[in-house]
Design a protein around this motif. Structure first.
Motif, PDB file in Angstrom:
ATOM      1  N   TYR A   8      34.271  43.243  40.314  1.00  8.27           N
ATOM      2  CA  TYR A   8      32.812  43.362  40.274  1.00  8.27           C
ATOM      3  C   TYR A   8      32.358  43.921  38.917  1.00  8.27           C
ATOM      4  CZ  TYR A   8      28.281  45.552  41.490  1.00  8.27           C
ATOM      5  OH  TYR A   8      26.981  45.968  41.520  1.00  8.27           O
ATOM      6  N   GLU A   9      32.978  44.998  38.477  1.00  4.03           N
ATOM      7  CA  GLU A   9      32.618  45.603  37.191  1.00  4.03           C
ATOM      8  C   GLU A   9      32.938  44.657  36.040  1.00  4.03           C
ATOM      9  OE1 GLU A   9      33.407  50.286  38.365  1.00  4.03           O
ATOM     10  OE2 GLU A   9      35.094  49.044  37.712  1.00  4.03           O
ATOM     11  N   TRP A  10      34.137  44.082  36.057  1.00  9.50           N
ATOM     12  CA  TRP A  10      34.578  43.191  34.981  1.00  9.50           C
ATOM     13  C   TRP A  10      33.660  41.971  34.874  1.00  9.50           C
ATOM     14  CZ3 TRP A  10      38.317  44.073  31.409  1.00  9.50           C
ATOM     15  CH2 TRP A  10      38.725  42.998  30.622  1.00  9.50           C
ATOM     16  N   GLY A  11      33.207  41.502  36.037  1.00 10.91           N
ATOM     17  CA  GLY A  11      32.365  40.311  36.059  1.00 10.91           C
ATOM     18  C   GLY A  11      30.935  40.540  35.600  1.00 10.91           C
ATOM     19  N   GLY A  12      30.508  41.794  35.533  1.00  8.27           N
ATOM     20  CA  GLY A  12      29.167  42.082  35.061  1.00  8.27           C
ATOM     21  C   GLY A  12      28.229  42.669  36.101  1.00  8.27           C
ATOM     22  N   GLY A  13      28.776  43.034  37.272  1.00 13.98           N
ATOM     23  CA  GLY A  13      27.957  43.675  38.295  1.00 13.98           C
ATOM     24  C   GLY A  13      27.066  42.695  39.035  1.00 13.98           C
ATOM     25  N   ARG A  14      26.158  43.256  39.809  1.00 15.51           N
ATOM     26  CA  ARG A  14      25.318  42.438  40.692  1.00 15.51           C
ATOM     27  C   ARG A  14      24.531  41.381  39.936  1.00 15.51           C
ATOM     28  NH1 ARG A  14      23.662  42.348  45.987  1.00 15.51           N
ATOM     29  NH2 ARG A  14      21.878  40.968  46.220  1.00 15.51           N
ATOM     30  N   GLU A  15      23.983  41.728  38.799  1.00 18.61           N
ATOM     31  CA  GLU A  15      23.171  40.758  38.045  1.00 18.61           C
ATOM     32  C   GLU A  15      23.987  39.507  37.728  1.00 18.61           C
ATOM     33  OE1 GLU A  15      21.920  38.382  34.902  1.00 18.61           O
ATOM     34  OE2 GLU A  15      23.495  39.851  34.517  1.00 18.61           O
ATOM     35  N   ALA A  16      25.221  39.676  37.306  1.00 19.84           N
ATOM     36  CA  ALA A  16      26.064  38.533  36.959  1.00 19.84           C
ATOM     37  C   ALA A  16      26.432  37.720  38.203  1.00 19.84           C
ATOM     38  CB  ALA A  16      27.323  39.007  36.236  1.00 19.84           C
ATOM     39  N   PHE A  17      26.776  38.415  39.288  1.00 21.74           N
ATOM     40  CA  PHE A  17      27.128  37.700  40.515  1.00 21.74           C
ATOM     41  C   PHE A  17      25.905  36.969  41.071  1.00 21.74           C
ATOM     42  CE2 PHE A  17      30.930  40.137  40.159  1.00 21.74           C
ATOM     43  CZ  PHE A  17      31.898  39.395  40.814  1.00 21.74           C
ATOM     44  N   GLU A  18      24.740  37.574  40.980  1.00 20.72           N
ATOM     45  CA  GLU A  18      23.516  36.926  41.444  1.00 20.72           C
ATOM     46  C   GLU A  18      23.216  35.679  40.606  1.00 20.72           C
ATOM     47  OE1 GLU A  18      19.484  38.749  43.058  1.00 20.72           O
ATOM     48  OE2 GLU A  18      19.799  39.182  40.927  1.00 20.72           O
ATOM     49  N   ARG A  19      23.348  35.800  39.297  1.00 23.27           N
ATOM     50  CA  ARG A  19      23.124  34.650  38.399  1.00 23.27           C
ATOM     51  C   ARG A  19      24.081  33.511  38.772  1.00 23.27           C
ATOM     52  NH1 ARG A  19      24.282  37.115  33.973  1.00 23.27           N
ATOM     53  NH2 ARG A  19      26.345  36.213  33.609  1.00 23.27           N
ATOM     54  N   MET A  58      34.318  42.031  45.883  1.00 20.83           N
ATOM     55  CA  MET A  58      34.892  42.169  44.544  1.00 20.83           C
ATOM     56  C   MET A  58      34.904  43.605  44.026  1.00 20.83           C
ATOM     57  SD  MET A  58      36.086  39.298  43.660  1.00 20.83           S
ATOM     58  CE  MET A  58      36.270  38.164  45.015  1.00 20.83           C
ATOM     59  N   GLY A  59      34.649  44.569  44.915  1.00 20.70           N
ATOM     60  CA  GLY A  59      34.783  45.971  44.536  1.00 20.70           C
ATOM     61  C   GLY A  59      33.490  46.703  44.273  1.00 20.70           C
ATOM     62  N   GLY A 103      27.980  31.569  32.814  1.00 21.74           N
ATOM     63  CA  GLY A 103      28.511  32.412  31.754  1.00 21.74           C
ATOM     64  C   GLY A 103      29.294  33.618  32.239  1.00 21.74           C
ATOM     65  N   LEU A 104      29.947  33.506  33.408  1.00 21.16           N
ATOM     66  CA  LEU A 104      30.811  34.604  33.845  1.00 21.16           C
ATOM     67  C   LEU A 104      31.999  34.707  32.898  1.00 21.16           C
ATOM     68  CD1 LEU A 104      30.997  34.420  37.753  1.00 21.16           C
ATOM     69  CD2 LEU A 104      29.478  35.772  36.302  1.00 21.16           C
ATOM     70  N   PRO A 105      32.657  35.862  32.851  1.00 22.78           N
ATOM     71  CA  PRO A 105      33.833  35.978  31.996  1.00 22.78           C
ATOM     72  C   PRO A 105      34.816  34.844  32.285  1.00 22.78           C
ATOM     73  CG  PRO A 105      33.256  38.120  32.884  1.00 22.78           C
ATOM     74  CD  PRO A 105      32.381  37.109  33.580  1.00 22.78           C
ATOM     75  N   ASP A 106      35.410  34.311  31.210  1.00 24.41           N
ATOM     76  CA  ASP A 106      36.289  33.164  31.407  1.00 24.41           C
ATOM     77  C   ASP A 106      37.757  33.482  31.161  1.00 24.41           C
ATOM     78  OD1 ASP A 106      36.283  33.369  28.649  1.00 24.41           O
ATOM     79  OD2 ASP A 106      35.593  31.317  28.292  1.00 24.41           O
ATOM     80  N   ASP A 107      38.088  34.789  31.105  1.00 21.22           N
ATOM     81  CA  ASP A 107      39.495  35.130  30.947  1.00 21.22           C
ATOM     82  C   ASP A 107      40.258  34.695  32.193  1.00 21.22           C
ATOM     83  OD1 ASP A 107      39.816  37.955  32.621  1.00 21.22           O
ATOM     84  OD2 ASP A 107      37.835  37.719  31.708  1.00 21.22           O
ATOM     85  N   PRO A 108      41.519  34.305  32.028  1.00 24.54           N
ATOM     86  CA  PRO A 108      42.268  33.759  33.161  1.00 24.54           C
ATOM     87  C   PRO A 108      42.455  34.738  34.309  1.00 24.54           C
ATOM     88  CG  PRO A 108      43.651  33.861  31.188  1.00 24.54           C
ATOM     89  CD  PRO A 108      42.271  34.264  30.793  1.00 24.54           C
ATOM     90  N   GLU A 109      42.564  36.026  34.030  1.00 21.88           N
ATOM     91  CA  GLU A 109      42.770  36.998  35.096  1.00 21.88           C
ATOM     92  C   GLU A 109      41.549  37.087  36.008  1.00 21.88           C
ATOM     93  OE1 GLU A 109      45.232  37.897  31.536  1.00 21.88           O
ATOM     94  OE2 GLU A 109      43.075  37.679  31.793  1.00 21.88           O
ATOM     95  N   PHE A 110      40.365  37.152  35.393  1.00 23.88           N
ATOM     96  CA  PHE A 110      39.131  37.222  36.179  1.00 23.88           C
ATOM     97  C   PHE A 110      38.942  35.957  37.002  1.00 23.88           C
ATOM     98  CE2 PHE A 110      34.587  36.246  36.644  1.00 23.88           C
ATOM     99  CZ  PHE A 110      34.189  37.338  37.409  1.00 23.88           C
ATOM    100  N   GLY A 145      41.386  42.296  45.132  1.00 27.95           N
ATOM    101  CA  GLY A 145      41.901  42.959  43.941  1.00 27.95           C
ATOM    102  C   GLY A 145      42.389  41.967  42.915  1.00 27.95           C
ATOM    103  N   TRP A 146      42.971  42.506  41.870  1.00 24.66           N
ATOM    104  CA  TRP A 146      43.446  41.683  40.764  1.00 24.66           C
ATOM    105  C   TRP A 146      44.733  40.940  41.087  1.00 24.66           C
ATOM    106  CZ3 TRP A 146      40.354  40.511  36.926  1.00 24.66           C
ATOM    107  CH2 TRP A 146      39.302  41.376  36.613  1.00 24.66           C
ATOM    108  N   GLY A 147      45.427  41.318  42.127  1.00 20.93           N
ATOM    109  CA  GLY A 147      46.688  40.652  42.431  1.00 20.93           C
ATOM    110  C   GLY A 147      47.744  41.019  41.412  1.00 20.93           C
ATOM    111  N   VAL A 148      48.454  40.042  40.933  1.00 17.00           N
ATOM    112  CA  VAL A 148      49.557  40.309  40.001  1.00 17.00           C
ATOM    113  C   VAL A 148      49.116  40.314  38.549  1.00 17.00           C
ATOM    114  CG1 VAL A 148      51.314  39.404  41.559  1.00 17.00           C
ATOM    115  CG2 VAL A 148      50.229  37.875  39.921  1.00 17.00           C
ATOM    116  N   ALA A 149      47.866  39.973  38.270  1.00 10.73           N
ATOM    117  CA  ALA A 149      47.408  39.869  36.885  1.00 10.73           C
ATOM    118  C   ALA A 149      46.113  40.622  36.658  1.00 10.73           C
ATOM    119  CB  ALA A 149      47.239  38.392  36.502  1.00 10.73           C
TER     120      ALA A 149
END
Length: 156
Positions: A8-19, A58-59, A103-110, A145-149
């Motif tokens: 949740y934090e990594w993704g940008g919080g509620r505003e990002a999830f809402e978008r 997502m936490g 435009g959510l984070p595009d790193d593979p872990e996220f 959670g993040w799982g293995v990555a």
């Protein structure tokens, strides 16, 4: 950064999830087979409730549990929908597309964590939506959670 952030934090919080979820539901409304699951149009109330669900999973804050009825409420919303495997796949594909478009984070872990939950949850939804499905009637809202990555943080 001393602690691993939540998804949740990594993704940008509620505003990002809402978008993200608003972009997603706009895409859903353009697909008649999916849109029928929502009566043809996805209401603002539904969008807000699902955003609250995803944030909690997502936490983020446990607001879906405290304010919206928790797992039992989500289960009730899927009962009797008869979601097909084909609709599930299209649903998950649009979630992924919407993450790019929003435009959510595009790193593979996220993205692996986000889409891992989408796969897991949508497969449960298919099962739980079938007539006479044997379901777990009571459960906590999952906390993903993040799982293995976990996220890669340079210098940490």
């Amino acid at each position: 950064m001393s602690e691993t952030p939540t998804i949740y934090e990594w993704g940008g919080g509620r505003e990002a999830f809402e978008r993200w979820l608003n972009v997603f539901y706009d895409l859903v409304e353009g697909e008649p087979a999916l849109a029928r699951l929502f009566g043809g149009r996805v209401s603002e109330e539904h969008r807000a409730h699902v955003t609250t669900w995803w944030c909690e999973v997502m936490g983020g804050p446990a607001t879906y549990t405290t304010d919206n009825g928790g797992y039992e409420h989500m289960l009730a919303k899927h009962r009797g929908l008869s979601i097909t495997p084909e609709l599930r796949l299209r649903f998950v594909t649009l979630l992924s597309q919407a993450a790019d478009d929003a435009g959510l984070p595009d790193d593979p872990e996220f993205r692996a964590a986000l889409m891992g939950y989408a796969e897991w949850g949508s497969r449960l939804a298919v099962h739980n939506s079938q007539p006479d499905a044997a379901v777990a009637e009571h459960a906590p809202v999952p906390r993903w959670g993040w799982g293995v990555a976990p996220p890669y943080v340079p210098g940490a």
